[in-house]
Design an enzyme around this catalytic site. Structure first.
Site, PDB file in Angstrom:
ATOM      1  N   GLN A  67      20.156  81.095  12.887  1.00 10.52           N
ATOM      2  CA  GLN A  67      19.375  80.636  12.032  1.00 10.52           C
ATOM      3  C   GLN A  67      18.241  79.900  12.108  1.00 10.52           C
ATOM      4  OE1 GLN A  67      21.768  79.043   8.478  1.00 10.52           O
ATOM      5  NE2 GLN A  67      20.553  76.924   8.930  1.00 10.52           N
ATOM      6  N   THR A  99     -18.903  86.940  34.090  1.00 13.23           N
ATOM      7  CA  THR A  99     -17.446  87.051  34.688  1.00 13.23           C
ATOM      8  C   THR A  99     -17.338  85.467  35.262  1.00 13.23           C
ATOM      9  OG1 THR A  99     -18.363  87.840  36.819  1.00 13.23           O
ATOM     10  CG2 THR A  99     -17.459  89.369  35.204  1.00 13.23           C
ATOM     11  N   HIS A 100     -16.251  84.959  35.304  1.00 17.74           N
ATOM     12  CA  HIS A 100     -16.162  83.629  35.880  1.00 17.74           C
ATOM     13  C   HIS A 100     -17.016  82.493  35.016  1.00 17.74           C
ATOM     14  CE1 HIS A 100     -13.987  85.373  39.264  1.00 17.74           C
ATOM     15  NE2 HIS A 100     -14.892  86.343  39.220  1.00 17.74           N
ATOM     16  N   ASN A 144     -20.009  70.335  13.585  1.00 13.23           N
ATOM     17  CA  ASN A 144     -19.030  70.582  14.507  1.00 13.23           C
ATOM     18  C   ASN A 144     -18.330  71.898  14.440  1.00 13.23           C
ATOM     19  OD1 ASN A 144     -19.327  68.208  16.097  1.00 13.23           O
ATOM     20  ND2 ASN A 144     -18.104  67.141  14.955  1.00 13.23           N
ATOM     21  N   GLU A 179     -12.432  75.658  16.572  1.00  5.99           N
ATOM     22  CA  GLU A 179     -11.240  74.790  17.564  1.00  5.99           C
ATOM     23  C   GLU A 179      -9.799  74.791  17.106  1.00  5.99           C
ATOM     24  OE1 GLU A 179     -14.181  71.152  18.923  1.00  5.99           O
ATOM     25  OE2 GLU A 179     -14.158  71.485  16.813  1.00  5.99           O
ATOM     26  N   TYR A 181      27.105  87.401  16.413  1.00  6.66           N
ATOM     27  CA  TYR A 181      26.259  86.445  15.490  1.00  6.66           C
ATOM     28  C   TYR A 181      26.861  84.883  15.912  1.00  6.66           C
ATOM     29  CZ  TYR A 181      24.358  83.462  11.760  1.00  6.66           C
ATOM     30  OH  TYR A 181      23.733  82.424  11.114  1.00  6.66           O
ATOM     31  N   ASN A 202      25.997  88.102   7.921  1.00  3.12           N
ATOM     32  CA  ASN A 202      25.279  88.447   9.019  1.00  3.12           C
ATOM     33  C   ASN A 202      24.360  89.571   9.102  1.00  3.12           C
ATOM     34  OD1 ASN A 202      26.577  86.273   9.900  1.00  3.12           O
ATOM     35  ND2 ASN A 202      28.185  87.138  11.361  1.00  3.12           N
ATOM     36  N   LYS A 206     -24.145  65.116  13.936  1.00  3.21           N
ATOM     37  CA  LYS A 206     -23.120  66.152  14.252  1.00  3.21           C
ATOM     38  C   LYS A 206     -22.902  67.377  13.447  1.00  3.21           C
ATOM     39  CE  LYS A 206     -21.201  66.501  17.610  1.00  3.21           C
ATOM     40  NZ  LYS A 206     -20.205  65.559  18.209  1.00  3.21           N
ATOM     41  N   LYS A 237      14.296  81.781  11.840  1.00  2.00           N
ATOM     42  CA  LYS A 237      13.306  81.935  10.475  1.00  2.00           C
ATOM     43  C   LYS A 237      12.009  81.097  10.574  1.00  2.00           C
ATOM     44  CE  LYS A 237      16.917  82.364   8.046  1.00  2.00           C
ATOM     45  NZ  LYS A 237      17.663  83.019   9.169  1.00  2.00           N
ATOM     46  N   SER A 265      19.731  76.010   5.059  1.00  2.00           N
ATOM     47  CA  SER A 265      18.391  76.584   5.667  1.00  2.00           C
ATOM     48  C   SER A 265      17.422  77.152   4.246  1.00  2.00           C
ATOM     49  CB  SER A 265      18.625  77.922   6.472  1.00  2.00           C
ATOM     50  OG  SER A 265      19.661  78.908   5.663  1.00  2.00           O
ATOM     51  N   SER A 292     -19.397  64.673  11.454  1.00  2.00           N
ATOM     52  CA  SER A 292     -18.671  63.559  12.070  1.00  2.00           C
ATOM     53  C   SER A 292     -18.937  62.224  11.241  1.00  2.00           C
ATOM     54  CB  SER A 292     -19.511  63.065  13.508  1.00  2.00           C
ATOM     55  OG  SER A 292     -19.155  61.956  13.878  1.00  2.00           O
TER      56      SER A 292
HETATM   57  N1  ARG Z   1      21.774  81.340   6.802  1.00  2.00           N
HETATM   58  C1  ARG Z   1      22.382  81.972   7.865  1.00  2.00           C
HETATM   59  C2  ARG Z   1      21.316  82.473   8.845  1.00  2.00           C
HETATM   60  O1  ARG Z   1      20.313  82.246   8.563  1.00  2.00           O
HETATM   61  C3  ARG Z   1      23.054  83.310   7.184  1.00  2.00           C
HETATM   62  C4  ARG Z   1      24.074  83.909   8.162  1.00  2.00           C
HETATM   63  C5  ARG Z   1      25.301  83.083   7.924  1.00  2.00           C
HETATM   64  N2  ARG Z   1      26.390  83.499   8.619  1.00  2.00           N
HETATM   65  C6  ARG Z   1      27.420  82.636   9.127  1.00  2.00           C
HETATM   66  N3  ARG Z   1      28.343  83.369   9.667  1.00  2.00           N
HETATM   67  N4  ARG Z   1      27.458  81.484   8.859  1.00  2.00           N
HETATM   68  O2  ARG Z   1      21.551  82.763   9.983  1.00  2.00           O
END
Ligand code: ARG
Length: 468
Positions: A331, A164-165, A294, A299, A326, A119, A292, A334, A32, A286
Site C-alpha cells: 500500500q 568539460t569539467h 533570483n 533552484e 501481496y 490485490n 536581487k 502509491k 489509504s 530578496s
Molecule cells: N489499499 C490496499 C493497497 O493499496 C488495497 C489492497 C488491500 N489488500 C488486502 N489484502 N488488504 O494495497
C-alpha cells in the site's frame, strides 16, 4: 456497548470473522483512502469491465449488471462533483466505492467483488492510472522539447564555450547545447513508452493470489480495457510492483535531466557568466537585498530531484525482502508514485514556460569563446592532418599553450612564425583553424556541432515535434 461494537465490526466488508470492532487508531493507521481516492475513475472503469465479464459468464444476471453499471456511473459523477463522502473507516477507494454501490443498488452491489480481490484490483487501478498519466507526461515532455527547439532555431549561429569539467573545452553552437536537452527528453519519452508498454497487461483474475475457480474470462476484460494481454502468473501478479518502480525510475531520470538544465540556468544567469536572462515574471526577489533577482524556479527544480529520487528509493526499499505474494506494505507504493508524478509534471510544465521566457546574451556567449585556448584541439588536428601522430601533436600544442599562458596571450594572437618555432609543419593556412567559427564549422562528423549538422538536427527535431 458490546452490541454496538459488534454491529460496527460487522459493517466492515471483511467484518464477518471479527468479534470486535477495529480500534479507531488502527483504522486511522491503515487507511489509504486519503490518497488512493485519486484512483476512483480507474477503479470504476475496471469494475465496469469486470461486471460486464461476470454477466457474460452468467455469474451476474443482465439486470444485476445493469444496476451495477448505473450505480458505478452515479458514484463516479458524485465523486467528480465533489459530493461523495469518502469514509476513512472503509480503508481505501475500492471499499468506499463498493460500499456506496451496495447502499445505492442493494444486493447486486454485493456481487461485484465475485472472482476478484483488492490485490488484483489495486494492481489494475494503478496500471490504468499510470497508463493514462504516462501519456500526459509524454505530452509534457514534447511540449518542453518544443521550447528547446524554438530557442535553438532562434539562436542558430550563436557560438558559446562547450565545457568539460566546467572548464572551457571547445567552442560549440548554443543550438547544439539546447538540442542536447531535446535528445535527453526524447529518450525519456522512449523509456516511458517502454514502461507503459510493459505494464499494459491485465492483472485482474489473479484474485487474491492463486487465481479463481469461478469461470471468468480474463482475455475479454483485457480487450475491453485496452490491455495488450494478461499477466501470466497469479502469484507474481499479486505481489508485483516492478511497473511502479519502472515508472518511478522514468520520473527520476526526467527530473534529473531538468535538474541539470536548472543547474546551468542558475550558473548562466549569474553575473559571473551572464549568458542568460530569465524574464522578471519567472524570477523572485530578496526580502532584504533590493538588488536581487533570483533564479528560484531552476533552484526548486534542482531541489525537487531529491524528493523524486527519494520516491524511487522509498518504493525500492518497500519491495525489498517482501515474501510472495501481496503484503500490506505494498500500500506504500502509491504516495511515492503520486508525489513523484506530481513533482515531475509541475517541473516539466514550469520548465517549458521558463524556456519560452528567457533570452540569451549572444555577446557574452561570443566573448566567452575568446579565452581559454578552446581551439587547441583544432591546432592538434591540424598537425595530425600534416601526418604528425596525435600524441606528438598533443605535446606540441601543450607546449604552445604553456608559452601563451606565460605571455598572457591567446592562441590566435601568435604569429605564424612564432607557431613554427614549435613545429615546422605549421604553415600560413593555420589561421583559419584557430578561429572559433572555423573550429565549430570544421566539426562536421555526424552529431557534431558544425552549423550544417546542427541545422539538419534542428530540421529533424522540428519535423518530429510538428513545428512548422
Ligand atoms: N489499499 C490496499 C493497497 O493499496 C488495497 C489492497 C488491500 N489488500 C488486502 N489484502 N488488504 O494495497
Amino acid at each position: 456497548m458490546s452490541d454496538e461494537r459488534h454491529s460496527k465490526s460487522s459493517s466492515k466488508l471483511w467484518g464477518g470473522r471479527f468479534a470486535e470492532a477495529t480500534e479507531a487508531s488502527v483504522e486511522a493507521f491503515t487507511a489509504s483512502v486519503q490518497y488512493d481516492a485519486r484512483l476512483y475513475r480507474h477503479d470504476i472503469m475496471g469494475s465496469k469491465a469486470h461486471a460486464r465479464m461476470l454477466a457474460r459468464q452468467k455469474l451476474l444476471t443482465d439486470d444485476e449488471c445493469e444496476a451495477i453499471l448505473g450505480g458505478l456511473d452515479e458514484i463516479c459523477r458524485e465523486i467528480d462533483e465533489g459530493i461523495f463522502v469518502f469514509r476513512p473507516e472503509l480503508e481505501d477507494v475500492h471499499m468506499n466505492i463498493e460500499r456506496a454501490l451496495t447502499e445505492k443498488i442493494g444486493s447486486a452491489g454485493e456481487k461485484l467483488h465475485t472472482a476478484r480481490s483488492r490485490n488484483d484490483q489495486v494492481s489494475l487501478d494503478l496500471r490504468l492510472y499510470l497508463r493514462e498519466e504516462g501519456g500526459n507526461l509524454s505530452d509534457l515532455l514534447a511540449r518542453t522539447q518544443r521550447g528547446f527547439v524554438v530557442l535553438a532555431r532562434k539562436y542558430l549561429g550563436t557560438i558559446m564555450p562547450g565545457y568539460t569539467h566546467l572548464q572551457r573545452a571547445q567552442p560549440v553552437l548554443l543550438s547544439h547545447h539546447l538540442l542536447a536537452y531535446c535528445e535527453m527528453l526524447e529518450r525519456d519519452k522512449d523509456r516511458l513508452g517502454d514502461c507503459i508498454d510493459r505494464l499494459n497487461v491485465l492483472p485482474l483474475g489473479a484474485a487474491a493470489m492463486a487465481g479463481t475457480g469461478l469461470p471468468i474470462d480474463r482475455e475479454s476484460v483485457a480487450v475491453e480495457l485496452g490491455f495488450k494481454g494478461i499477466t501470466a502468473n497469479s502469484m507474481d501478479t499479486s505481489g508485483d510492483r516492478d511497473f511502479a518502480l519502472e515508472f518511478l525510475f522514468c520520473c527520476t531520470v526526467i527530473q534529473l535531466h531538468l535538474s541539470r538544465l536548472a543547474e546551468e540556468l542558475v550558473l548562466w544567469s549569474s553575473k559571473e557568466f551572464g549568458f542568460v536572462e530569465i524574464g522578471d515574471r519567472y524570477c523572485t526577489g530578496s526580502s532584504i537585498m533590493p538588488q536581487k533577482k533570483n533564479p528560484d524556479i531552476p533552484e526548486l527544480i534542482r531541489g525537487k530531484s531529491g524528493r523524486v529520487t527519494g520516491a524511487l528509493m522509498s518504493l525500492l526499499m518497500t519491495v525489498k525482502g517482501l515474501p510472495l505474494t501481496y503484503n500490506r506494505d505494498l500500500q506504500e507504493d502509491k504516495e511515492p508514485v503520486f508525489d513523484a508524478l506530481d513533482t515531475v509534471k509541475a517541473s516539466l510544465s514550469i520548465t517549458a514556460e521558463l524556456l519560452d521566457n528567457m533570452s540569451f546574451n549572444t555577446e557574452a556567449l561570443q566573448e566567452a569563446t575568446a579565452g581559454g585556448f578552446m581551439t587547441a584541439t583544432d591546432l592538434a588536428d591540424y598537425l595530425v592532418r600534416k601526418n604528425m601522430p596525435f600524441r606528438h601533436a598533443h605535446g606540441v600544442v601543450g607546449r604552445i599553450v604553456a608559452h601563451c599562458q606565460k605571455k598572457g596571450i591567446e592562441l590566435d594572437e601568435m604569429s605564424v612564425g612564432e607557431l613554427r618555432d614549435f613545429s615546422e609543419l605549421i604553415g600560413d593556412d593555420i589561421k583559419e583553424f584557430l578561429s572559433v567559427e572555423g573550429s565549430v564549422n570544421s566539426r562536421i562528423s555526424t552529431g557534431g556541432t558544425a552549423t550544417v549538422r546542427v541545422a539538419e538536427a534542428l530540421d529533424l527535431a522540428e519535423k518530429k515535434l510538428g513545428i512548422a
